[in-house]
Every structure is written in C-alpha cells, then in structure tokens.
Design an enzyme around this catalytic site. Structure first.
Site: not given
Length: 254
Positions: A9, A11, A98, A100, A170, A176, A216
């Site tokens: 990904n 992003k 996701h 985010e 996730e 991150g 990560s």
C-alpha cells in the site's frame, strides 16, 4: 493450501514519475518470479495507469491494486472512482476499509460492505481491512472488536471463490508507529477472524480466504507471521515504497 499474498500500500506517496521508477525497479528485483506468492502493488489512484503500463511492458510478476473505490457505477460523486474505472486501467485488487479511511474520512462498516459487494460484482478482489485501536487492545476487547467488524463487513456477501476475497488484519496501534504485534498476537486475531468466517460462509469457503497481517511489517519479521496457520501474508505500508525492501519481503515468504 492457500497461496500467500504480499500487497504493498503506497498510500499518498509517489508521483507518476516516481511510481514508474518504483514499479520498474520492483519488476527487476522480482524478475526471477514469485513462485507461489501473489504480489500486489497499490499506488495512488492517479498513478494506476502508468503502473499498469509498466506491468504490461515488463511482464512484471505482480498485479495492480487500488487504494479505494466507490460502490456506484457512475454519477455525481465528485472525487470518487467506480469499480469499472479500476478494471479499465488494469486493477484487479482494491484495498477497502483501511483504518486511515475509517479514521480520517469517517468510513463505516456499512460503507465497507457496499464497497466489497461492488468489487466482487466486478471481479475485483477486495483486500478488506480490519483492526483495533490501542485502547481496545489494552482493555482486552480486541478479538470481539475485530470479529464485530468482520461480521458487519461481510454481511450479505456471496463468496463462491474464496481466493477472490482477502482480509487484512491491521492493529491500528501498529500502523506507521514502529510498534508491531507479535506473531502470536496476529494469530490470535486472525484465527478468530477465520472462525467468524466459518460461521458465516462455512468451512470450505472460510478455509480458502486469505488473511493478511499489516502494521509495521518488514523484511525482518514477515516470515515469522506467515508461519502461523491463519496468517497468509502481509499488507505492507512503508516497506513497500522501496523496491529492495518490498522484494525482500516477497522472497522471505516464497
């Protein structure tokens, strides 16, 4: 046996020129093939076409995925992308749900469910994300939280070919941040996800659905995750932005 998957990904990183270079370098790094591992790269929407061209020109051993989709076919939905548009530029996978997208843009499980149905109808493989925030993990409610997401995200879906639907677990606190769930942590939740899928779709379908770990993940730890019985690969963020690190992850699970 389920085929392993390593999906990158990108992003909101890489312009068109940079995406071409990254895809080209990755094709070179993986020129000997990926054996029994499905590899997917998911660049920004504006870069999908140029990366698709690189894949075609170099016969690259990886597929193209998008980072988002809308569930309508067309219409007055400024800024959105329809499933047929993704197909037209060569995308065969798409990330949905996701953290985010959920956190920054308010996407709900109902939205993810609609997106999954639209993708399946267009023969695009969803990579449907789930995961818990730190406070839920620390309260010990992480398994119930994720299973609830799975139940809502898959409600009413018809899955006849389990290889055409992927889930990515996730844990939000590990995305991150440099923090990483242990392989045992991942197996606990991924095993619970598979149990929930079995209750919804039956064991034949549930046993064929790939479940990835993300958060990560990197070349040094990815092999330990896929050794677990219910972890079938990784959804990779930062490590997918460099051809050498991403290809190293692919090779580590081959």
């Amino acid at each position: 046996m389920r085929k392993r998957v390593i999906a990158g990904n990108w992003k909101m990183n890489k312009n068109c020129t940079e995406s071409v270079l990254l895809a080209s370098d990755l094709a070179d790094e993986l020129s000997d093939g990926t054996r029994d591992v499905d590899v997917v790269v998911c660049p920004p929407t504006v870069d999908l076409k140029v990366v698709s061209t690189v894949i075609d020109q170099k016969s690259a051993p990886f597929a193209l995925g998008a980072q988002n989709v809308y569930w309508e076919e067309s219409g007055a939905y400024t800024g959105e992308t329809a499933p047929s548009m993704l197909t037209n530029v060569g995308a065969s996978y798409c990330i949905i749900g996701h953290s985010e997208r959920r956190g920054y843009f308010g996407e709900t499980d109902e939205d993810i469910n609609k997106k999954a149905a639209a993708l399946l109808a267009h023969d695009i493989i969803p990579i449907s994300c789930c995961g818990e925030p730190l406070e839920v993990r620390e309260a010990g409610n992480h398994v119930a939280f994720v299973v609830d997401q799975i139940n809502k995200d898959t409600e009413g879906l018809t899955i006849t070919d389990p290889s055409r639907y992927i889930i990515a677990y996730e844990p939000i606190w590990a995305i991150g941040t440099g923090k990483t769930a242990t392989a045992d942590d991942a197996q606990e939740v991924c095993g619970a996800i598979r149990t929930a899928l079995t209750q919804r779709f039956g064991s034949v379908i549930a046993d064929g659905i790939r479940i990835l770990y993300g958060g990560s993940a990197k070349p040094e730890n990815v092999a330990s995750f896929v050794e677990k019985p219910d972890v079938d690969g990784a959804l990779v963020g930062g490590a997918s932005l460099k051809a050498d690190s991403f290809s190293a992850m692919v090779k580590a699970v081959m």
